[in-house]
Motif scaffolding. Structure first.
Motif, PDB file in Angstrom:
ATOM      1  N   ILE A   9       0.855  -1.191   0.000  1.00 12.45           N
ATOM      2  CA  ILE A   9       0.000   0.000   0.000  1.00 12.45           C
ATOM      3  C   ILE A   9       0.893   1.245   0.000  1.00 12.45           C
ATOM      4  O   ILE A   9       1.826   1.355   0.805  1.00 12.45           O
ATOM      5  N   CYS A  10       0.635   2.158  -0.913  1.00 10.60           N
ATOM      6  CA  CYS A  10       1.463   3.358  -1.037  1.00 10.60           C
ATOM      7  C   CYS A  10       1.409   4.177   0.261  1.00 10.60           C
ATOM      8  O   CYS A  10       0.322   4.534   0.724  1.00 10.60           O
ATOM      9  N   PRO A  11       2.568   4.474   0.857  1.00 10.49           N
ATOM     10  CA  PRO A  11       2.579   5.222   2.120  1.00 10.49           C
ATOM     11  C   PRO A  11       2.171   6.692   1.929  1.00 10.49           C
ATOM     12  O   PRO A  11       1.796   7.366   2.882  1.00 10.49           O
ATOM     13  N   ASN A  12       2.208   7.171   0.687  1.00  7.65           N
ATOM     14  CA  ASN A  12       1.879   8.570   0.414  1.00  7.65           C
ATOM     15  C   ASN A  12       0.372   8.788   0.210  1.00  7.65           C
ATOM     16  O   ASN A  12      -0.225   9.650   0.833  1.00  7.65           O
ATOM     17  N   CYS A  13      -0.228   7.974  -0.694  1.00  7.49           N
ATOM     18  CA  CYS A  13      -1.648   8.219  -1.022  1.00  7.49           C
ATOM     19  C   CYS A  13      -2.548   7.026  -0.699  1.00  7.49           C
ATOM     20  O   CYS A  13      -3.729   7.028  -1.019  1.00  7.49           O
ATOM     21  N   GLN A  14      -1.980   5.976  -0.102  1.00  8.82           N
ATOM     22  CA  GLN A  14      -2.732   4.753   0.252  1.00  8.82           C
ATOM     23  C   GLN A  14      -3.259   3.999  -0.973  1.00  8.82           C
ATOM     24  O   GLN A  14      -4.126   3.134  -0.848  1.00  8.82           O
ATOM     25  N   GLY A  15      -2.746   4.319  -2.169  1.00  4.97           N
ATOM     26  CA  GLY A  15      -3.150   3.611  -3.373  1.00  4.97           C
ATOM     27  C   GLY A  15      -2.671   2.152  -3.323  1.00  4.97           C
ATOM     28  O   GLY A  15      -1.649   1.850  -2.706  1.00  4.97           O
ATOM     29  N   GLU A  16      -3.441   1.248  -3.950  1.00  5.02           N
ATOM     30  CA  GLU A  16      -3.052  -0.170  -3.922  1.00  5.02           C
ATOM     31  C   GLU A  16      -2.520  -0.667  -5.255  1.00  5.02           C
ATOM     32  O   GLU A  16      -2.223  -1.837  -5.423  1.00  5.02           O
ATOM     33  N   ASP A  17      -2.448   0.247  -6.218  1.00  8.93           N
ATOM     34  CA  ASP A  17      -1.978  -0.122  -7.557  1.00  8.93           C
ATOM     35  C   ASP A  17      -0.539   0.329  -7.718  1.00  8.93           C
ATOM     36  O   ASP A  17      -0.251   1.507  -7.624  1.00  8.93           O
ATOM     37  N   PHE A  18       0.344  -0.626  -7.929  1.00  7.57           N
ATOM     38  CA  PHE A  18       1.740  -0.215  -8.112  1.00  7.57           C
ATOM     39  C   PHE A  18       2.375  -1.082  -9.177  1.00  7.57           C
ATOM     40  O   PHE A  18       1.886  -2.171  -9.485  1.00  7.57           O
ATOM     41  N   SER A  19       3.446  -0.595  -9.791  1.00  2.80           N
ATOM     42  CA  SER A  19       4.202  -1.466 -10.689  1.00  2.80           C
ATOM     43  C   SER A  19       5.552  -1.733 -10.038  1.00  2.80           C
ATOM     44  O   SER A  19       6.170  -0.841  -9.447  1.00  2.80           O
ATOM     45  N   LEU A  20       5.961  -2.963 -10.136  1.00  4.20           N
ATOM     46  CA  LEU A  20       7.179  -3.387  -9.459  1.00  4.20           C
ATOM     47  C   LEU A  20       8.410  -2.932 -10.251  1.00  4.20           C
ATOM     48  O   LEU A  20       8.501  -3.150 -11.452  1.00  4.20           O
ATOM     49  N   ILE A  21       9.332  -2.271  -9.574  1.00  6.63           N
ATOM     50  CA  ILE A  21      10.561  -1.814 -10.241  1.00  6.63           C
ATOM     51  C   ILE A  21      11.669  -2.856 -10.042  1.00  6.63           C
ATOM     52  O   ILE A  21      12.401  -3.189 -10.960  1.00  6.63           O
ATOM     53  N   SER A  22      11.780  -3.354  -8.836  1.00  2.00           N
ATOM     54  CA  SER A  22      12.800  -4.365  -8.572  1.00  2.00           C
ATOM     55  C   SER A  22      12.360  -5.259  -7.431  1.00  2.00           C
ATOM     56  O   SER A  22      11.439  -4.924  -6.690  1.00  2.00           O
ATOM     57  N   GLY A  23      13.001  -6.402  -7.306  1.00  2.00           N
ATOM     58  CA  GLY A  23      12.683  -7.291  -6.194  1.00  2.00           C
ATOM     59  C   GLY A  23      12.556  -8.756  -6.584  1.00  2.00           C
ATOM     60  O   GLY A  23      12.542  -9.627  -5.743  1.00  2.00           O
ATOM     61  N   ARG A  24      12.482  -9.023  -7.901  1.00  2.29           N
ATOM     62  CA  ARG A  24      12.359 -10.417  -8.319  1.00  2.29           C
ATOM     63  C   ARG A  24      13.694 -11.007  -8.806  1.00  2.29           C
ATOM     64  O   ARG A  24      13.724 -12.143  -9.280  1.00  2.29           O
ATOM     65  N   GLU A  25      14.769 -10.227  -8.698  1.00  2.00           N
ATOM     66  CA  GLU A  25      16.049 -10.656  -9.261  1.00  2.00           C
ATOM     67  C   GLU A  25      16.625 -11.890  -8.575  1.00  2.00           C
ATOM     68  O   GLU A  25      16.391 -12.132  -7.395  1.00  2.00           O
ATOM     69  N   PHE A  26      17.375 -12.613  -9.357  1.00  5.27           N
ATOM     70  CA  PHE A  26      18.269 -13.618  -8.771  1.00  5.27           C
ATOM     71  C   PHE A  26      19.489 -13.627  -9.681  1.00  5.27           C
ATOM     72  O   PHE A  26      19.511 -14.316 -10.683  1.00  5.27           O
ATOM     73  N   ASN A  27      20.469 -12.803  -9.334  1.00  6.04           N
ATOM     74  CA  ASN A  27      21.641 -12.624 -10.202  1.00  6.04           C
ATOM     75  C   ASN A  27      22.916 -13.102  -9.540  1.00  6.04           C
ATOM     76  O   ASN A  27      23.047 -13.060  -8.322  1.00  6.04           O
ATOM     77  N   ILE A  28      23.843 -13.521 -10.400  1.00  4.31           N
ATOM     78  CA  ILE A  28      25.208 -13.687  -9.917  1.00  4.31           C
ATOM     79  C   ILE A  28      25.861 -12.348 -10.209  1.00  4.31           C
ATOM     80  O   ILE A  28      26.006 -11.954 -11.366  1.00  4.31           O
ATOM     81  N   LYS A  29      26.182 -11.592  -9.180  1.00  8.71           N
ATOM     82  CA  LYS A  29      26.709 -10.248  -9.384  1.00  8.71           C
ATOM     83  C   LYS A  29      28.160 -10.325  -9.840  1.00  8.71           C
ATOM     84  O   LYS A  29      28.522  -9.829 -10.893  1.00  8.71           O
ATOM     85  N   GLU A  30      28.988 -10.943  -9.025  1.00 10.56           N
ATOM     86  CA  GLU A  30      30.401 -11.033  -9.390  1.00 10.56           C
ATOM     87  C   GLU A  30      31.081 -12.172  -8.643  1.00 10.56           C
ATOM     88  O   GLU A  30      30.513 -12.756  -7.726  1.00 10.56           O
ATOM     89  N   VAL A  31      32.307 -12.450  -9.064  1.00 11.44           N
ATOM     90  CA  VAL A  31      33.123 -13.405  -8.315  1.00 11.44           C
ATOM     91  C   VAL A  31      34.449 -12.743  -7.962  1.00 11.44           C
ATOM     92  O   VAL A  31      34.914 -11.869  -8.683  1.00 11.44           O
ATOM     93  N   VAL A  32      35.000 -13.128  -6.839  1.00 14.52           N
ATOM     94  CA  VAL A  32      36.347 -12.691  -6.482  1.00 14.52           C
ATOM     95  C   VAL A  32      37.236 -13.885  -6.813  1.00 14.52           C
ATOM     96  O   VAL A  32      37.023 -14.984  -6.296  1.00 14.52           O
ATOM     97  N   ALA A  33      38.183 -13.673  -7.712  1.00 13.49           N
ATOM     98  CA  ALA A  33      38.948 -14.815  -8.201  1.00 13.49           C
ATOM     99  C   ALA A  33      40.319 -14.392  -8.673  1.00 13.49           C
ATOM    100  O   ALA A  33      40.623 -13.201  -8.756  1.00 13.49           O
ATOM    101  N   TYR A  34      41.140 -15.377  -8.953  1.00 10.05           N
ATOM    102  CA  TYR A  34      42.416 -15.067  -9.600  1.00 10.05           C
ATOM    103  C   TYR A  34      42.787 -16.209 -10.530  1.00 10.05           C
ATOM    104  O   TYR A  34      42.148 -17.265 -10.514  1.00 10.05           O
TER     105      TYR A  34
END
Lengths: 113, 224
Positions: A88-113
């Motif tokens: 629920i939007c904390p500003n206007c209490q609207g219940e309609d939103f579009s998701l910007i992020s949150g479903r990711e499952f990424n391999i960001k990086e590795v530390v390697a040599y």
């Protein structure tokens, strides 16, 4: 367990990357997991040792960065954390939103040599 | 002293599988083979529904079945009795099938001279939703005793399937299952989802389901 299959997939991708880039040792794998991904970071950590046991990644550490579930309100365009505000939007209490992020499952990086 | 460096991969864990799935889908389209990925919880009546589906369509479509299970071949035996070609895939403890495993199964059974392949996925509403198998269409069975609240608990599964079968509709009176509420809930997640109430036991709704499948196979074989 759901997470185990996914950790195998992670190892497979890292392995391809190691071969393609001529790396000899991976010290750490860094994952990005969205708050709304169906994967629970705690369980990924729990099954990781089993997935890498007896592989070249047995000594490789694992770090998980949790990405927040952010949504944009369709009414007032406020950007807010969907989980913290229970969709629920904390500003206007609207219940309609579009998701910007949150479903990711990424391999960001590795530390390697 | 060893010098480590940070190497950016920045790649989704699902990316490889998504690519393999797309490739498989294109190949199947060329061969005019329709692959249906059938998902559900354990005990929702997947195998019984499958037997009914075979019965309804076997005279007009050449059908083959891929049975995925963590272990055992109980379901494959039931299907084999109908005279339909079936192959049992053991996922070896994994809770889902990915595009690579699906391809192996398809190669094992042979897809030339086959119009419809039904992949009976592992009984589970979480993991199969995350891995694209390369299917032409995705179907899900929800049975009445599981309850009308399942879309709230497994939103991803409900948001990505093309058709939802509500099985065991013949026992609806004995459960607090509200079909209207369920329709409302799934519509929020997936406005285009086709919902078909059926009873694999009595045969109710199987005609409508067979019609949907027939239509889907037909449009799959239309050139784009």
């Amino acid at each position: 367990m759901h997470e185990l299959g996914i950790v195998y997939e992670v190892i497979k991708i890292v392995d391809e990357f190691v071969i393609a880039n001529d790396l000899t040792k991976v010290d750490k794998i860094i994952l990005e997991i969205g708050q709304l991904s169906q994967t629970i970071p705690h369980f990924v950590e729990a099954c990781y040792p089993a997935a890498v046991s007896d592989t070249p990644y047995q000594e490789t550490k694992l770090e998980i960065i949790v990405l927040p579930a952010r949504g944009e309100c369709q009414l007032c365009h406020e950007i807010f954390n969907v989980v913290d505000h229970r969709k629920i939007c904390p500003n206007c209490q609207g219940e309609d939103f579009s998701l910007i992020s949150g479903r990711e499952f990424n391999i960001k990086e590795v530390v390697a040599y | 002293m060893e010098i480590y460096k940070v190497l950016e991969i920045k790649k989704s864990v699902y990316e490889n599988n998504d690519r393999e799935a797309d490739l498989l889908r294109q190949e199947l389209k060329k061969e005019q083979t329709f692959l249906l990925n059938l998902m559900s919880s354990p005990g929702s009546g997947k195998t019984t529904t499958l037997l009914r589906t075979i019965e309804a369509l076997k005279d007009e479509l050449r059908i083959a079945i891929l049975e995925a299970d963590i272990d055992s071949d109980v379901d494959a035996h039931a299907v084999a009795k109908t005279g339909t070609r079936v192959i049992q895939l053991h996922t070896g403890g994994m809770c889902h099938l990915d595009a690579g495993m699906t391809r192996q199964g398809l190669e094992g059974i042979g897809t030339d001279q086959t119009d419809l392949v039904v992949l009976e996925n592992v009984g589970n509403l979480v993991c199969p939703a995350e891995f694209d198998t390369g299917a032409s269409k995705n179907a899900m069975i929800l049975s009445v005793p599981e309850g009308d609240d399942k879309p709230l608990k497994y939103p991803l599964m409900f948001s990505l399937v093309d058709v939802l079968l509500i099985n065991k509709i013949d026992v609806k009176e004995h459960f607090d299952f509200d079909l209207a509420v369920l329709r409302e809930r799934v519509k929020k997640l997936n406005p285009n989802l086709v919902v078909i109430p059926i009873s694999a036991k009595t045969g109710e709704g199987i005609g409508e389901w067979a019609d949907w499948l027939r239509g889907a196979v037909k449009s799959w074989n239309q050139p784009e």
